[in-house]
Design a protein around this motif. Structure first.
Motif, PDB file in Angstrom:
ATOM      1  N   ILE A   1       0.852  -1.185   0.000  1.00 30.75           N
ATOM      2  CA  ILE A   1       0.000   0.000   0.000  1.00 30.75           C
ATOM      3  C   ILE A   1       0.888   1.235   0.000  1.00 30.75           C
ATOM      4  N   MET A   2       0.674   2.120  -0.982  1.00 34.58           N
ATOM      5  CA  MET A   2       1.555   3.275  -1.133  1.00 34.58           C
ATOM      6  C   MET A   2       1.163   4.454  -0.260  1.00 34.58           C
ATOM      7  N   ASP A   3      -0.078   4.518   0.213  1.00 31.63           N
ATOM      8  CA  ASP A   3      -0.568   5.705   0.898  1.00 31.63           C
ATOM      9  C   ASP A   3       0.339   6.120   2.053  1.00 31.63           C
ATOM     10  N   GLN A   4       0.868   7.345   1.970  1.00 28.49           N
ATOM     11  CA  GLN A   4       1.649   7.994   3.016  1.00 28.49           C
ATOM     12  C   GLN A   4       2.945   7.264   3.368  1.00 28.49           C
ATOM     13  N   GLN A   5       3.321   6.260   2.596  1.00 26.73           N
ATOM     14  CA  GLN A   5       4.594   5.578   2.798  1.00 26.73           C
ATOM     15  C   GLN A   5       5.649   6.220   1.897  1.00 26.73           C
ATOM     16  N   PRO A   6       6.915   6.252   2.330  1.00 30.32           N
ATOM     17  CA  PRO A   6       7.950   6.939   1.546  1.00 30.32           C
ATOM     18  C   PRO A   6       8.047   6.461   0.098  1.00 30.32           C
ATOM     19  N   VAL A   7       8.302   7.417  -0.786  1.00 29.68           N
ATOM     20  CA  VAL A   7       8.550   7.143  -2.200  1.00 29.68           C
ATOM     21  C   VAL A   7      10.027   7.429  -2.455  1.00 29.68           C
ATOM     22  N   LEU A   8      10.756   6.437  -2.967  1.00 33.04           N
ATOM     23  CA  LEU A   8      12.197   6.574  -3.175  1.00 33.04           C
ATOM     24  C   LEU A   8      12.501   6.770  -4.657  1.00 33.04           C
ATOM     25  N   LEU A   9      13.148   7.894  -4.988  1.00 34.10           N
ATOM     26  CA  LEU A   9      13.512   8.215  -6.362  1.00 34.10           C
ATOM     27  C   LEU A   9      14.994   7.900  -6.567  1.00 34.10           C
ATOM     28  N   CYS A  10      15.304   7.103  -7.567  1.00 33.57           N
ATOM     29  CA  CYS A  10      16.682   6.679  -7.838  1.00 33.57           C
ATOM     30  C   CYS A  10      17.232   7.473  -9.014  1.00 33.57           C
ATOM     31  N   VAL A  11      18.269   8.269  -8.771  1.00 34.90           N
ATOM     32  CA  VAL A  11      18.817   9.132  -9.816  1.00 34.90           C
ATOM     33  C   VAL A  11      20.313   8.902  -9.962  1.00 34.90           C
ATOM     34  N   ASN A  12      20.835   9.360 -11.083  1.00 31.39           N
ATOM     35  CA  ASN A  12      22.276   9.364 -11.324  1.00 31.39           C
ATOM     36  C   ASN A  12      22.752  10.800 -11.174  1.00 31.39           C
ATOM     37  N   ALA A  13      23.283  11.122  -9.998  1.00 35.59           N
ATOM     38  CA  ALA A  13      23.645  12.510  -9.697  1.00 35.59           C
ATOM     39  C   ALA A  13      24.847  12.989 -10.495  1.00 35.59           C
ATOM     40  N   ALA A  14      25.580  12.065 -11.133  1.00 32.85           N
ATOM     41  CA  ALA A  14      26.755  12.448 -11.917  1.00 32.85           C
ATOM     42  C   ALA A  14      26.489  12.372 -13.415  1.00 32.85           C
ATOM     43  N   ALA A  15      25.233  12.215 -13.808  1.00 37.61           N
ATOM     44  CA  ALA A  15      24.910  12.060 -15.232  1.00 37.61           C
ATOM     45  C   ALA A  15      25.318  13.301 -16.023  1.00 37.61           C
ATOM     46  N   SER A  16      25.880  13.060 -17.212  1.00 35.93           N
ATOM     47  CA  SER A  16      26.246  14.173 -18.091  1.00 35.93           C
ATOM     48  C   SER A  16      25.729  13.966 -19.510  1.00 35.93           C
ATOM     49  N   ASP A  17      25.355  12.722 -19.862  1.00 32.25           N
ATOM     50  CA  ASP A  17      24.837  12.457 -21.204  1.00 32.25           C
ATOM     51  C   ASP A  17      23.352  12.793 -21.265  1.00 32.25           C
ATOM     52  N   ALA A  18      22.875  13.079 -22.463  1.00 31.17           N
ATOM     53  CA  ALA A  18      21.502  13.556 -22.650  1.00 31.17           C
ATOM     54  C   ALA A  18      20.469  12.542 -22.182  1.00 31.17           C
ATOM     55  N   GLU A  19      20.737  11.244 -22.430  1.00 28.92           N
ATOM     56  CA  GLU A  19      19.747  10.218 -22.077  1.00 28.92           C
ATOM     57  C   GLU A  19      19.511  10.155 -20.571  1.00 28.92           C
ATOM     58  N   HIS A  20      20.595  10.101 -19.794  1.00 29.06           N
ATOM     59  CA  HIS A  20      20.427   9.975 -18.345  1.00 29.06           C
ATOM     60  C   HIS A  20      19.964  11.283 -17.702  1.00 29.06           C
ATOM     61  N   LEU A  21      20.319  12.410 -18.289  1.00 28.69           N
ATOM     62  CA  LEU A  21      19.790  13.681 -17.794  1.00 28.69           C
ATOM     63  C   LEU A  21      18.274  13.732 -17.982  1.00 28.69           C
ATOM     64  N   LEU A  22      17.805  13.242 -19.133  1.00 28.89           N
ATOM     65  CA  LEU A  22      16.370  13.199 -19.389  1.00 28.89           C
ATOM     66  C   LEU A  22      15.670  12.244 -18.427  1.00 28.89           C
TER      67      LEU A  22
ATOM     68  N   ASN B   1      16.668  11.429 -15.386  1.00 33.05           N
ATOM     69  CA  ASN B   1      16.625  12.090 -14.080  1.00 33.05           C
ATOM     70  C   ASN B   1      15.446  13.056 -13.997  1.00 33.05           C
ATOM     71  N   GLU B   2      15.255  13.823 -15.054  1.00 31.64           N
ATOM     72  CA  GLU B   2      14.164  14.804 -15.088  1.00 31.64           C
ATOM     73  C   GLU B   2      12.805  14.110 -14.980  1.00 31.64           C
ATOM     74  N   ARG B   3      12.640  13.028 -15.731  1.00 32.71           N
ATOM     75  CA  ARG B   3      11.375  12.287 -15.693  1.00 32.71           C
ATOM     76  C   ARG B   3      11.123  11.677 -14.320  1.00 32.71           C
ATOM     77  N   ILE B   4      12.161  11.079 -13.752  1.00 32.33           N
ATOM     78  CA  ILE B   4      12.025  10.430 -12.440  1.00 32.33           C
ATOM     79  C   ILE B   4      11.587  11.443 -11.386  1.00 32.33           C
ATOM     80  N   LEU B   5      12.207  12.612 -11.388  1.00 32.43           N
ATOM     81  CA  LEU B   5      11.847  13.644 -10.413  1.00 32.43           C
ATOM     82  C   LEU B   5      10.413  14.123 -10.622  1.00 32.43           C
ATOM     83  N   LYS B   6      10.028  14.322 -11.867  1.00 33.87           N
ATOM     84  CA  LYS B   6       8.681  14.809 -12.161  1.00 33.87           C
ATOM     85  C   LYS B   6       7.627  13.794 -11.740  1.00 33.87           C
ATOM     86  N   GLU B   7       7.837  12.531 -12.115  1.00 33.91           N
ATOM     87  CA  GLU B   7       6.855  11.495 -11.802  1.00 33.91           C
ATOM     88  C   GLU B   7       6.837  11.179 -10.310  1.00 33.91           C
TER      89      GLU B   7
END
Length: 278
Positions: free
Chosen positions: A129-150, A152-158
């Protein structure tokens, strides 16, 4: 809203409990989305269809628009591919594949799904059950290529959208490589790397405020760090991205999203970015 209002549910013909459909109904109640249920013709037996009818009638009474697609395709992946071509779905929901010995020989079903769709895929587990339980976003904080930057943007938005929708705290995780993973040890000072990755996370967040305690940065493979953080914070949803490569390269190489699936006991939202064969 980061997803359009069309949800495709892949039915599990081997179970009476249809976890993916139940989750789709809950999501549709919140977002006002429409549900399409996908069933292969060989599985459209009276017992299964009766179960689906009961659940879909309940959804209709809640004001949710529903439809059923019965596919003549010989396998579930072919049925899914054809259905996705016919309509622009914003989200695919499927029950997580139960690990088996055949996974060591053949690609697991969930890997096949991630390699054959451009849509975000929500893989769900019974009892979660997702209600009020933490949501963990997994990102590549060192990304520099266009694909992984995109990605990261999608993951944060969603991830932010979902966290706000279910009134849940949002956490961020990023793994930096250990010395065993990188040959240049002169640059591998853990404290310095952690500071660099935390700064990278802050850049990704932009003006979005997040307490430092909800940003998790550590050394090691991401497929090991992510489950560890999930356990520590009690997350019920992990949001992760994958760059899916077609052709032989995609067949031979499993990526972080694929490797981490069998280590998690949570729902997993996978944002897929498909690249052509190089």
């Amino acid at each position: 809203m980061p997803f359009n209002e069309q949800i495709l549910v892949v039915i599990n013909p081997e179970k009476d409990e249809q976890v993916a459909l139940d989750r789709a109904i809950r999501i549709s109640e919140s977002l006002g989305a429409c549900i399409t249920v996908l069933v292969r013709k060989k599985h459209a037996i009276p017992k299964l269809m009766e179960t689906l009818d009961q659940k879909l009638n309940t959804a209709v009474k809640k004001g949710i628009a529903v439809s059923v697609v019965i596919s003549n395709e010989r396998n579930w992946l072919g049925a899914l591919t054809c259905t996705l071509r016919e309509k622009n779905f914003g989200l695919v929901i499927k029950e997580l594949h139960a690990p088996s010995l055949s996974d060591h020989v053949f690609l697991p079903d969930d890997w096949k799904l991630m390699r054959n769709t451009n849509q975000p895929v929500l893989l769900v587990r019974a009892g979660n059950i997702m209600d009020q339980q933490p949501v963990l976003l997994c990102v590549n904080a060192a990304a520099s290529d266009a694909e992984h930057l995109l990605l990261n943007e999608r993951i944060l938005k969603e991830g932010r959208f979902i966290a706000e929708a279910v009134n849940a705290p949002m956490h961020l995780v990023s793994a930096f490589p250990s010395q065993m993973q990188d040959g240049d040890k002169s640059l591998q000072v853990p404290a310095l790397q952690e500071a660099q990755y935390r700064a990278g996370c802050r850049r990704l967040l932009g003006e979005m405020e997040l307490p430092e305690s909800q940003i998790h940065v550590d050394q090691g493979p991401a497929e090991l760090l992510i489950p560890q953080v999930v356990e520590e914070i009690g997350a019920h949803l992990v949001v992760i991205g994958t760059v899916a490569r077609l052709g032989l390269q995609g067949f031979l190489l499993g990526n972080t999203a694929e490797q981490v699936l069998h280590r998690l006991r949570t729902d997993v939202l996978v944002d897929v970015l498909v690249l052509p064969q190089s």
